[in-house]
Each structure stands twice: as C-alpha cells, then as structure tokens.
Design a protein around this motif. Structure first.
Motif, short mmCIF file in Angstrom:
data_model
loop_
_atom_site.label_atom_id
_atom_site.label_comp_id
_atom_site.label_asym_id
_atom_site.label_seq_id
_atom_site.Cartn_x
_atom_site.Cartn_y
_atom_site.Cartn_z
N HIS A 1 0.07 9.59 -1.20
CA HIS A 1 -1.17 10.33 -0.32
C HIS A 1 -1.69 11.23 -1.29
O HIS A 1 -3.42 11.27 -1.36
N LEU A 59 -6.58 1.27 2.57
CA LEU A 59 -6.01 2.62 2.83
C LEU A 59 -6.44 3.24 3.85
O LEU A 59 -6.17 4.20 4.64
N GLY A 118 -4.77 3.99 7.57
CA GLY A 118 -4.66 5.42 7.72
C GLY A 118 -5.15 5.83 9.09
O GLY A 118 -4.37 6.59 9.77
N ILE A 125 0.79 -1.06 0.08
CA ILE A 125 -0.08 0.03 0.04
C ILE A 125 0.95 1.31 -0.01
O ILE A 125 0.53 2.35 -0.49
N ARG A 126 1.91 1.09 0.53
CA ARG A 126 3.07 2.29 0.45
C ARG A 126 3.11 2.97 -0.90
O ARG A 126 3.76 3.94 -0.94
N ILE A 128 -4.64 9.10 -2.96
CA ILE A 128 -5.72 9.16 -1.93
C ILE A 128 -6.70 10.06 -1.86
O ILE A 128 -7.97 10.28 -1.86
#
Length: 520
Positions: A93, A233, A237, A88-89, A96
C-alpha cells in the motif's frame, strides 16, 4: 472531457469512454457502487506513452489509445478467468500511495498550461515540467489564470463543504457542473481572446468499429500491463472499501473480469482505457446507490448528452476543465500517509519515499517498476530473514510468550525455547541455522530458574503454528546441524522439563555435540 484532454485526446473520447463501458460493467462487474470511466492516473499513462510514439493531433494517436483499451481489457479478463487477482497483494500500500501522490503532482503541473495561457512541455517528469513553466513565464496571460483560479477555488470550497456537512454532500457532485457553467458564462459575456475553448464536439452516439494499428501492439504491451496493474489496484481497492461499507462480499476475480469485458467492448465504440473512479464512486455511495442500476442510469444520461447536449459544450473554457482535473487529483496527494508511516513503520515509509521520488524525477514507468521491485525485495527479505523470538514462561501459568514483549516471563538454565514466526523453507533455513548457533553461545540473560549449568544443552523450537516445513530445508538441517528424528512424550511431574507446548520440535544438544529432534 477533462481526462480525455489529459490523455491527449479530443474531449469527445472522454464522453465515449463514459458511455459503453459503464453499461457493460453493470452486467459483468461485482461492485454495486463502483463507477467506471476515464480517470486521471490512467489518462496520464496513456498520454505519457503515446506521446513518444505519435503526435496527439495525428489519427494514429487516437487509434493507439483505443487499441490500448482492447489490450488492457484482454489482460484484465485473462487475470480474472485464471483467478490471478492475488498477484496484486504483493504490491505494498505504501508503494501505491507514493505512486499516486507523485502522479497527482505531475498531473497538476501538466494542467498549468491552461491556467498560464502558454504551452508547457508534455512530460511525466517534474523537472522538465517546472523548467518549461519557468522558461515560458514571459508569455503569461491573466484572463485564463483568473478564471481557472476562481473555478478551482469554488470546486475546492464545494468539495470541503460536501465532506464536512452531510446535508451539503450534494455539493461534491455539483462542483464540476458549477465550474463548467460558471466558466462558460464568463466566456459568453466577456469573450476573452486568450482563453481557449473546447471547440466543436461531434454529436451522436459512437459508431461500432474494430480497433486499428495492430502492428504497434507489441510495443504497447509493457504499457498495457502497467495500465492494467494501476487500473486493478485503483478499482479493486475502491470496490472493496465500498463493499465493506455496504455489507456485502466482493469477488476480486469477477471484478477483474468485469473491468476487462468493459474495456474490450468499449474499445469497439471508441473508448480509451477506463477503470473505477474514486470520486464518481463516492458520489454513487453517498447518493444511496445499492445496485448496478445506478451505472445504467448514468450511462443513459451520458447517451442523452451525446445525442442532444454536445453543442452546449463548445464554449467550455479549457481552464475550467483543467481546474476540474486539478481539484480531482489534489485528493490523491497523500502526505498524511507518509507522516503516519514515519511514526509506525520506517520500512513502509522508505518504500513510499523511494516510489514517490523515482516517479517524480524518473517518470511514471520507472517509478512503478522501482516501487514494485522494492516492495517485492522487502517481501523476499522478510521471508528469508524471519523474526525469531525467545520464549519464556509466564509466572503461575503454562503459557510461553516472547520475553521481549513480556519481561516478566522466565526461562530455564541450559534451555532456550525459540519460536520461528514463518514457514521454514530453503530460503530462510540458513538464517535460522545461524541464529540457532548464536543462541548456543549468547543467550538472553533474563530471569532464569532451575539448577545452574555451564552451557546450553537444549534448544527447543516451538512449531505449533508451522503449517509448512519444506523437504529441502529438512535436508539442509540434517546436513549442517546433524539431526536425527525420534519421538518423545513430555509428561508432567517433578522430574520433567515442565514444558507444555503442543506440536513442538525439541532440538536437543547432547554431550557429544550432535542434535536430536523430539516431537510431541
């Protein structure tokens, strides 16, 4: 119930999805404040995909939603067991943020039908939604618009007061309940015929049943993977942020496994895909929750609602539920992030823009794929074209720094000291080779010391922080730059090069046009 309606399901399935999964997560999850259940983004994904397979009034539609929960749970559990949370990294951002912003706009527009009093086309694209709203304007009805707008205004005011004043923070949690009570009261008093109600809701706990329609599982795999990614995510998060605020470590892989088991077991009790909710988790945190017991208490309250309170839900107006959804997703519109990225990093701003525009105009699935693809392309580009800095010596020290960042740093005639800010491997060796060739011909003309020479004789690679130098890159260097390896110890003295960089590779161009690497 609001999110279940957004997913195209009956409201009761929203209650089912907030019942069993929350108990399971309290046992297997690692976050102490995360509240899981139906969320807007996942509900929109379910509606968007299943709407093209079956009509929302068909039993098949509900069966596929429950089957999706099982598939999502399996994918999440596998990722947790195989410790694949690191994948997922690679999703930026900015991607997202752009995706959630565009999805929030689509979700809000999809709820317009409950405010306007007429049907609006079901779509995850902004153009068909706006077109449908405009074409049906002649069917506009004032009662649902007024009631929905009043409830939405109250929700936003209570949310803002809860954020701005600590002693009023309970208003954030009380907002949806206030809206529902107010809407129900208005309907009970005035009985407006144009306002649609939730209607009959089955009473009692969900029965155990095995998910059906497995023959459609293959066609749901892409959607299940997409929902898994979005759910991870969102949940991880939120959970990491809450863990940092409360001073404990979060195990991402345990988190994935907990979410997976919650979805798997939830699917056997008529739940559709669930994940961590930002708003409900924020309420947990602000209420002082310190352990997973808060989730258990929430589940007990949900069980009591299913057993005794469902008759009270029959007269809830649909516009009240729509107002709750719109109020929740308005916080997802992150335009401040776009402004910040514009000033800080134009590449991330481009990622944000690409993802949000494609999600708005081409749909959620394409938006996610384009955003993730663009994010990976940026990662690959940065890796294949690493930053290379020319180093100079700071006056009065033996410290070498980037001459672009430290203009006072000086260099030596005939010598170029270079730092490559990335591991050296097959994908970037060609770029590095070309840049080193450029430094031989055209070098930085900053302040220089030492005897003047006609050309560059030494190209020094500072390799103190290089943890990886692949064998293929060595072959490429040997083949194209003609280097051979030897050892040298640099000593201090009047005749030395006065270089004191540990673990460096010295590439020396001798008078015959070949290179030699020296390591100290």
């Amino acid at each position: 119930m609001s999110y279940a309606k957004l997913a195209g399901l009956q409201p009761i399935y929203g209650l089912y999805s907030g019942f069993v999964p929350i108990f399971v997560y309290a046992i297997f999850g690692s976050s102490r404040q995360l509240a899981i259940g139906p969320v807007a983004l996942v509900s929109l994904l379910v509606s968007n995909v299943l709407g093209g397979i079956a009509d929302s009034s068909d039993e098949l539609y509900t069966e596929l939603a429950i089957l999706l929960a099982l598939m999502v749970g399996i994918f999440e559990s596998i990722m947790g067991l195989l410790r694949l949370g690191w994948l997922i990294r690679f999703i930026s951002h900015a991607v997202i943020s752009g995706f959630t912003t565009a999805s929030a706009i689509v979700i809000a527009l999809s709820q317009a039908k409950y405010f306007l009093g007429y049907d609006v086309a079901r779509s995850s694209k902004i153009v068909p939604l706006i077109k449908s709203i405009i074409l049906g304007a002649d069917k506009f009805s004032w009662p649902p618009f007024l009631v929905g707008s009043i409830i939405l205004a109250i929700l936003l005011i209570m949310k803002q007061l809860g954020k701005s004043r600590k002693y009023l923070r309970f208003l954030r949690a009380a907002g949806p309940l206030t809206g529902v009570v107010l809407g129900t009261t208005i309907v009970k008093i005035y009985h407006p015929p144009s306002i649609t109600l939730v209607g009959d809701i089955p009473q009692g706990l969900p029965n155990f049943s095995i998910p059906k329609s497995f023959e459609c599982a293959m066609s749901l795999i892409p959607t299940a993977i997409l929902i898994t990614g979005v759910a991870i995510l969102e949940s991880v998060g939120i959970a990491k942020a809450l863990a940092a605020k409360n001073g404990y470590e979060l195990d991402s892989n345990q988190e994935l496994f907990g979410l997976g088991v919650a979805n798997i077991l939830g699917s056997f009790f008529s739940a559709y895909p669930t994940t961590g909710s930002f708003s409900r988790s924020a309420v947990n945190h602000e209420s002082g929750a310190k352990t997973g017991l808060s989730g258990v208490i929430t589940g007990i309250i949900m069980a009591c609602a299913l057993l005794f309170m469902t008759p009270l839900f029959e007269h809830i107006p649909q516009c009240a539920l729509a107002a709750i959804v719109v109020s929740a997703v308005m916080g997802l519109v992150d335009y401040d992030e776009a402004i910040f990225l514009w000033h800080v990093d134009k590449k991330d701003f481009l990622l944000w823009t690409i993802t949000s525009i494609t999600t708005l105009f081409l749909g959620i699935e394409i938006g996610v794929l384009v955003g993730v693809g663009a994010s990976l392309a940026f990662v690959i580009h940065e890796s294949a074209n690493p930053h290379i800095a020319i180093l100079g010596r700071l006056p009065g020290t033996t410290v070498y720094r980037n001459t672009q960042q430290y203009p006072e740093a000086y260099t030596y005639h005939g010598i170029v000291i270079v730092r490559i800010d990335a591991p050296i491997y097959f994908a970037n060796i060609s770029f590095i080779k070309d840049r080193l060739r450029e430094y031989e011909v055209d070098v930085d003309r900053s302040t220089r010391r030492g005897p003047e020479v006609e050309r560059i004789y030494f190209v020094i690679l500072e390799m103190a922080r290089k943890l990886y130098f692949s064998y293929p890159s060595c072959l490429v260097v040997e083949k194209h730059i003609f280097i051979s390896f030897s050892m040298i110890v640099l000593k201090h003295g009047a005749r030395s090069l006065l270089l004191n960089i540990s673990n460096l590779i010295l590439v020396m161009k001798n008078f015959y046009g070949c290179f030699k690497i020296f390591m100290s």
